[in-house]
Design a protein around this motif. Structure first.
Motif, PDB file in Angstrom:
ATOM      1  N   THR A 136       0.813  -1.222   0.000  1.00 10.72           N
ATOM      2  CA  THR A 136       0.000   0.000   0.000  1.00 10.72           C
ATOM      3  C   THR A 136       0.843   1.267   0.000  1.00 10.72           C
ATOM      4  O   THR A 136       0.367   2.334  -0.383  1.00 10.72           O
ATOM      5  N   ILE A 138       1.979   2.768   2.705  1.00  6.79           N
ATOM      6  CA  ILE A 138       1.719   3.610   3.868  1.00  6.79           C
ATOM      7  C   ILE A 138       2.977   3.788   4.709  1.00  6.79           C
ATOM      8  O   ILE A 138       3.893   2.984   4.654  1.00  6.79           O
ATOM      9  N   LYS A 155     -10.573   0.237   1.705  1.00  5.91           N
ATOM     10  CA  LYS A 155      -9.789   1.473   1.651  1.00  5.91           C
ATOM     11  C   LYS A 155      -9.649   2.056   3.051  1.00  5.91           C
ATOM     12  O   LYS A 155     -10.516   1.874   3.917  1.00  5.91           O
ATOM     13  N   ILE A 167      -6.209   5.445   0.964  1.00  9.22           N
ATOM     14  CA  ILE A 167      -5.320   4.367   0.524  1.00  9.22           C
ATOM     15  C   ILE A 167      -6.164   3.159   0.176  1.00  9.22           C
ATOM     16  O   ILE A 167      -6.937   2.662   1.010  1.00  9.22           O
ATOM     17  N   VAL A 249      -0.409   9.098  -3.953  1.00 13.08           N
ATOM     18  CA  VAL A 249      -0.555   7.848  -3.196  1.00 13.08           C
ATOM     19  C   VAL A 249       0.311   7.876  -1.939  1.00 13.08           C
ATOM     20  O   VAL A 249      -0.117   7.441  -0.861  1.00 13.08           O
TER      21      VAL A 249
END
Length: 280
Positions: A136, A138, A155, A167, A249
């Motif tokens: 992802t 993150i 999400k 995300i 992103v």
């Protein structure tokens, strides 16, 4: 006017950073560098040239220019907060980095070795956590936003530094996370938590990843949570060739920050030079 750095000043600065939605790790990093400068200064008065002298002493000690700038930056911000602008030091001018050192770049193969080692050692949570970060993009400080509710929705809404971004959780990862939470009887809240039910901390994630290095045969210098985010960025860009979308992103406000993630390794840079065919 004689100036000294006090605990009360650094505490007020920390509060101001918190009010500005700075991440806890960022605040801790800022304070560490300010305290390092205060230790170097000792009982001497703070003069307009003191920070510049500290900067030069760091270079003499062998610190790289990039590291020195990362230490001077927080100190300058601290001085600005106090209204001591004349005490700020100029950062070193560094040519834009063309490639990253090979010993710091986590490869896809090394990532899979870490996953395999975690899985074969029965450390399911750690393996799944690394997959979640790498799939992802993150930040490690955002792992708390991976909740049972967000996984079900597919999400995660991440609120950090005054910004909110969404995300998406890939289908395959979503299925694995839902299966994991079901086995752990986790009905709601953070997916990754300690035995006491608290969200797992960045310090614990860091330590658990480091514990895999020797058995996985991966250099410790490459194994830390943020390198998973770097790997995601490189693979995403290779697939999309869209740096603007990647910046969104990753949650970067500047594309220049995103470009740093995409710097190739020295080995890749050398292969590019060899393909030029300019040496007969």
């Amino acid at each position: 006017m004689e100036r000294t750095i006090t605990a009360e000043q650094t505490a007020r600065f920390a509060q101001a950073l918190q009010a500005a939605d700075r991440a806890p790790g960022t605040i801790e990093n800022y304070l560490r560098h300010i305290r390092a400068f205060a230790r170097w200064l000792g009982d001497r008065p703070l003069l307009p040239e003191s920070a510049a002298q500290w900067r030069d002493s760091l270079l003499e000690q062998g610190y790289t220019p990039g590291t020195v700038n990362s230490m001077i930056g927080p100190l300058n911000r601290f001085f600005q907060f106090l209204g001591w602008n004349e005490c700020k030091a100029k950062q070193l001018r560094i040519q834009r980095q063309l490639f990253r050192e090979n010993q710091k770049e986590l490869t896809r193969g090394e990532y899979h070795r870490l996953l395999s080692t975690a899985q074969s050692s029965g450390r399911e949570r750690l393996a799944l956590l690394m997959e979640a970060i790498c799939a992802t993009g993150i930040r490690v400080s955002e792992v708390q936003y991976l909740t049972v509710e967000s996984v079900r929705a597919g999400k995660a809404e991440i609120s950090l530094k005054g910004k909110i971004r969404t995300i998406l959780i890939p289908g395959k990862l979503r299925k694995k996370l839902l299966s994991y939470t079901k086995r752990k009887n986790t009905a709601s809240g953070p997916v990754f938590r300690t035995r006491s039910g608290c969200p797992i901390s960045r310090k614990q994630i860091w330590a658990e990843m480091k514990s895999l290095c020797k058995k996985a045969g991966v250099a410790a210098s490459k194994v830390f949570p943020h390198n998973l985010r770097h790997l995601f960025a490189r693979v995403f860009y290779q697939a999309s060739r869209d740096v603007a979308k990647l910046a969104d992103v990753l949650g970067h406000s500047s594309i220049e920050t995103t470009r740093i993630y995409l710097i190739s390794t020295g080995r890749e840079h050398e292969r590019t030079l060899n393909r030029l065919g300019l040496v007969t």
